[in-house]
Each structure stands twice: as structure tokens, then as C-alpha cells.
Design a protein around this motif. Structure first.
Motif, PDB file in Angstrom:
ATOM      1  N   GLN A  84      13.532 -37.364   9.707  1.00 51.92           N
ATOM      2  CA  GLN A  84      14.314 -36.324  10.377  1.00 51.92           C
ATOM      3  C   GLN A  84      15.436 -37.007  11.158  1.00 51.92           C
ATOM      4  O   GLN A  84      15.251 -38.114  11.666  1.00 51.92           O
ATOM      5  CB  GLN A  84      13.435 -35.515  11.329  1.00 51.92           C
ATOM      6  N   VAL A  85      16.584 -36.340  11.234  1.00 52.57           N
ATOM      7  CA  VAL A  85      17.735 -36.871  11.965  1.00 52.57           C
ATOM      8  C   VAL A  85      18.102 -35.882  13.057  1.00 52.57           C
ATOM      9  O   VAL A  85      18.220 -34.681  12.796  1.00 52.57           O
ATOM     10  CB  VAL A  85      18.947 -37.089  11.026  1.00 52.57           C
ATOM     11  N   ILE A  86      18.270 -36.395  14.261  1.00 49.18           N
ATOM     12  CA  ILE A  86      18.679 -35.555  15.384  1.00 49.18           C
ATOM     13  C   ILE A  86      20.082 -35.964  15.787  1.00 49.18           C
ATOM     14  O   ILE A  86      20.340 -37.129  16.098  1.00 49.18           O
ATOM     15  CB  ILE A  86      17.721 -35.708  16.581  1.00 49.18           C
ATOM     16  N   ASP A  87      20.994 -35.013  15.750  1.00 46.05           N
ATOM     17  CA  ASP A  87      22.367 -35.235  16.198  1.00 46.05           C
ATOM     18  C   ASP A  87      22.384 -34.950  17.699  1.00 46.05           C
ATOM     19  O   ASP A  87      22.458 -33.808  18.126  1.00 46.05           O
ATOM     20  CB  ASP A  87      23.313 -34.316  15.442  1.00 46.05           C
ATOM     21  N   ILE A  88      22.282 -35.996  18.485  1.00 47.61           N
ATOM     22  CA  ILE A  88      22.152 -35.868  19.938  1.00 47.61           C
ATOM     23  C   ILE A  88      23.471 -35.369  20.532  1.00 47.61           C
ATOM     24  O   ILE A  88      24.522 -35.960  20.315  1.00 47.61           O
ATOM     25  CB  ILE A  88      21.775 -37.224  20.579  1.00 47.61           C
ATOM     26  N   SER A  89      23.403 -34.278  21.280  1.00 47.22           N
ATOM     27  CA  SER A  89      24.601 -33.762  21.944  1.00 47.22           C
ATOM     28  C   SER A  89      24.538 -33.933  23.461  1.00 47.22           C
ATOM     29  O   SER A  89      25.579 -33.999  24.106  1.00 47.22           O
ATOM     30  CB  SER A  89      24.810 -32.284  21.589  1.00 47.22           C
ATOM     31  N   ARG A  90      23.340 -33.999  24.010  1.00 50.55           N
ATOM     32  CA  ARG A  90      23.154 -34.233  25.442  1.00 50.55           C
ATOM     33  C   ARG A  90      21.979 -35.162  25.614  1.00 50.55           C
ATOM     34  O   ARG A  90      20.982 -35.045  24.909  1.00 50.55           O
ATOM     35  CB  ARG A  90      22.875 -32.927  26.180  1.00 50.55           C
ATOM     36  N   ALA A  91      22.100 -36.070  26.578  1.00 52.23           N
ATOM     37  CA  ALA A  91      21.016 -37.018  26.798  1.00 52.23           C
ATOM     38  C   ALA A  91      21.021 -37.500  28.240  1.00 52.23           C
ATOM     39  O   ALA A  91      22.064 -37.518  28.896  1.00 52.23           O
ATOM     40  CB  ALA A  91      21.167 -38.218  25.861  1.00 52.23           C
ATOM     41  N   ASP A  92      19.869 -37.880  28.707  1.00 54.23           N
ATOM     42  CA  ASP A  92      19.744 -38.568  29.978  1.00 54.23           C
ATOM     43  C   ASP A  92      20.640 -39.809  29.911  1.00 54.23           C
ATOM     44  O   ASP A  92      20.784 -40.407  28.840  1.00 54.23           O
ATOM     45  CB  ASP A  92      18.272 -38.971  30.142  1.00 54.23           C
ATOM     46  N   PRO A  93      21.248 -40.211  31.010  1.00 52.24           N
ATOM     47  CA  PRO A  93      22.129 -41.385  30.979  1.00 52.24           C
ATOM     48  C   PRO A  93      21.486 -42.636  30.373  1.00 52.24           C
ATOM     49  O   PRO A  93      22.171 -43.443  29.749  1.00 52.24           O
ATOM     50  CB  PRO A  93      22.484 -41.606  32.449  1.00 52.24           C
ATOM     51  N   ARG A  94      20.183 -42.777  30.510  1.00 54.57           N
ATOM     52  CA  ARG A  94      19.504 -43.938  29.927  1.00 54.57           C
ATOM     53  C   ARG A  94      19.528 -43.921  28.410  1.00 54.57           C
ATOM     54  O   ARG A  94      19.357 -44.954  27.757  1.00 54.57           O
ATOM     55  CB  ARG A  94      18.062 -44.016  30.416  1.00 54.57           C
ATOM     56  N   LEU A  95      19.752 -42.740  27.830  1.00 56.02           N
ATOM     57  CA  LEU A  95      19.773 -42.599  26.373  1.00 56.02           C
ATOM     58  C   LEU A  95      21.146 -42.210  25.852  1.00 56.02           C
ATOM     59  O   LEU A  95      21.279 -41.788  24.712  1.00 56.02           O
ATOM     60  CB  LEU A  95      18.735 -41.551  25.949  1.00 56.02           C
ATOM     61  N   ALA A  96      22.158 -42.397  26.661  1.00 58.55           N
ATOM     62  CA  ALA A  96      23.509 -41.990  26.273  1.00 58.55           C
ATOM     63  C   ALA A  96      23.979 -42.646  24.985  1.00 58.55           C
ATOM     64  O   ALA A  96      24.758 -42.065  24.227  1.00 58.55           O
ATOM     65  CB  ALA A  96      24.501 -42.288  27.402  1.00 58.55           C
ATOM     66  N   PHE A  97      23.491 -43.841  24.703  1.00 58.26           N
ATOM     67  CA  PHE A  97      23.904 -44.538  23.491  1.00 58.26           C
ATOM     68  C   PHE A  97      23.562 -43.742  22.226  1.00 58.26           C
ATOM     69  O   PHE A  97      24.210 -43.890  21.200  1.00 58.26           O
ATOM     70  CB  PHE A  97      23.274 -45.936  23.422  1.00 58.26           C
ATOM     71  N   LEU A  98      22.577 -42.849  22.303  1.00 52.32           N
ATOM     72  CA  LEU A  98      22.203 -42.051  21.145  1.00 52.32           C
ATOM     73  C   LEU A  98      23.263 -41.013  20.804  1.00 52.32           C
ATOM     74  O   LEU A  98      23.336 -40.558  19.664  1.00 52.32           O
ATOM     75  CB  LEU A  98      20.859 -41.354  21.389  1.00 52.32           C
ATOM     76  N   ALA A  99      24.051 -40.625  21.767  1.00 55.62           N
ATOM     77  CA  ALA A  99      25.072 -39.603  21.544  1.00 55.62           C
ATOM     78  C   ALA A  99      26.425 -40.208  21.179  1.00 55.62           C
ATOM     79  O   ALA A  99      27.361 -39.477  20.870  1.00 55.62           O
ATOM     80  CB  ALA A  99      25.217 -38.730  22.793  1.00 55.62           C
ATOM     81  N   GLU A 100      26.525 -41.522  21.194  1.00 56.33           N
ATOM     82  CA  GLU A 100      27.803 -42.175  20.909  1.00 56.33           C
ATOM     83  C   GLU A 100      27.996 -42.370  19.418  1.00 56.33           C
ATOM     84  O   GLU A 100      27.206 -43.016  18.750  1.00 56.33           O
ATOM     85  CB  GLU A 100      27.855 -43.554  21.598  1.00 56.33           C
ATOM     86  N   GLY A 101      29.059 -41.775  18.884  1.00 61.64           N
ATOM     87  CA  GLY A 101      29.404 -41.963  17.468  1.00 61.64           C
ATOM     88  C   GLY A 101      28.351 -41.447  16.520  1.00 61.64           C
ATOM     89  O   GLY A 101      27.308 -40.982  16.907  1.00 61.64           O
ATOM     90  N   ALA A 102      28.646 -41.533  15.268  1.00 63.91           N
ATOM     91  CA  ALA A 102      27.713 -41.100  14.232  1.00 63.91           C
ATOM     92  C   ALA A 102      27.024 -42.308  13.631  1.00 63.91           C
ATOM     93  O   ALA A 102      27.624 -43.362  13.482  1.00 63.91           O
ATOM     94  CB  ALA A 102      28.468 -40.340  13.147  1.00 63.91           C
ATOM     95  N   ALA A 103      25.781 -42.131  13.309  1.00 65.91           N
ATOM     96  CA  ALA A 103      25.025 -43.218  12.682  1.00 65.91           C
ATOM     97  C   ALA A 103      25.425 -43.365  11.237  1.00 65.91           C
ATOM     98  O   ALA A 103      25.854 -42.453  10.598  1.00 65.91           O
ATOM     99  CB  ALA A 103      23.536 -42.956  12.802  1.00 65.91           C
TER     100      ALA A 103
END
Length: 103
Positions: A84-103
């Protein structure tokens, strides 16, 4: 993006012990590469067996699926992967890297 592989036991579950060393090496390599973020066991619930999960980042879905195919547990049918792929749109600052750019 966050990629998650839910790993449910497959037809060759009984062979897990003989592939454990290779599995651990595969996980260690993924963590060292910075691609795998975490792995662990799924907690069984009533009516469902256990299994595991692997979280990854920085790969396309196709690249993650190719990497999973090299996991000895997947390759030998100990587990079957549901990616499964999650397109992160909001995240805790500790996980902000997940919302940066597309994988």
C-alpha cells in the motif's frame, strides 16, 4: 510518500526458520541503505493470523515491490506481500520528510 508492505503468512510458513538468517540480512541492508524505515510483527486479531509489515520511503512502488521480491521470506513463499502507498499530505514535524516530494 510512505510505502507499507503487509506480510501475511503464505503457503510455506513452516520454512520460516530456515530463511530467518537471510531475512534478517535483507532487513539490515534495507535499514542501512536508508530505504526501510521499520519492520515488525502484526499483532494477531481474532479471526486473522499474524504476519508482519515493512515500512519504506524514497522508492517508487515498483522499486519497493522489486526489493520485496528479494526478501527471502517473500521469495520462498513464507509470506505474501500486500503493498500500500500513502501519499502523505500532513505529518508531525518529526515525519515531515514523508511529505517531501514524490517517491
Amino acid at each position: 510518500m510512505l510505502l507499507i508492505a503487509f506480510l501475511r503468512f503464505g503457503p510455506n510458513k513452516a520454512a520460516a526458520p530456515q530463511h530467518m538468517e537471510g531475512r534478517q540480512a535483507w532487513l539490515a541492508a534495507g535499514l542501512a541503505d536508508g530505504v526501510l524505515l521499520a519492520s515488525g510483527s502484526l499483532v494477531p486479531t481474532e479471526g486473522q493470523g499474524g504476519g508482519g509489515a515493512v515500512l519504506a520511503h524514497g522508492l517508487t512502488r515498483a522499486a519497493f515491490e522489486a526489493r520485496l521480491a528479494e526478501d527471502p521470506f517473500v521469495a520462498e513463499g513464507v509470506v505474501e506481500a500486500d503493498v500500500q502507498v500513502i501519499d502523505i499530505s500532513r505529518a508531525d514535524p518529526r515525519l515531515a520528510f514523508l511529505a517531501e516530494g514524490a517517491a
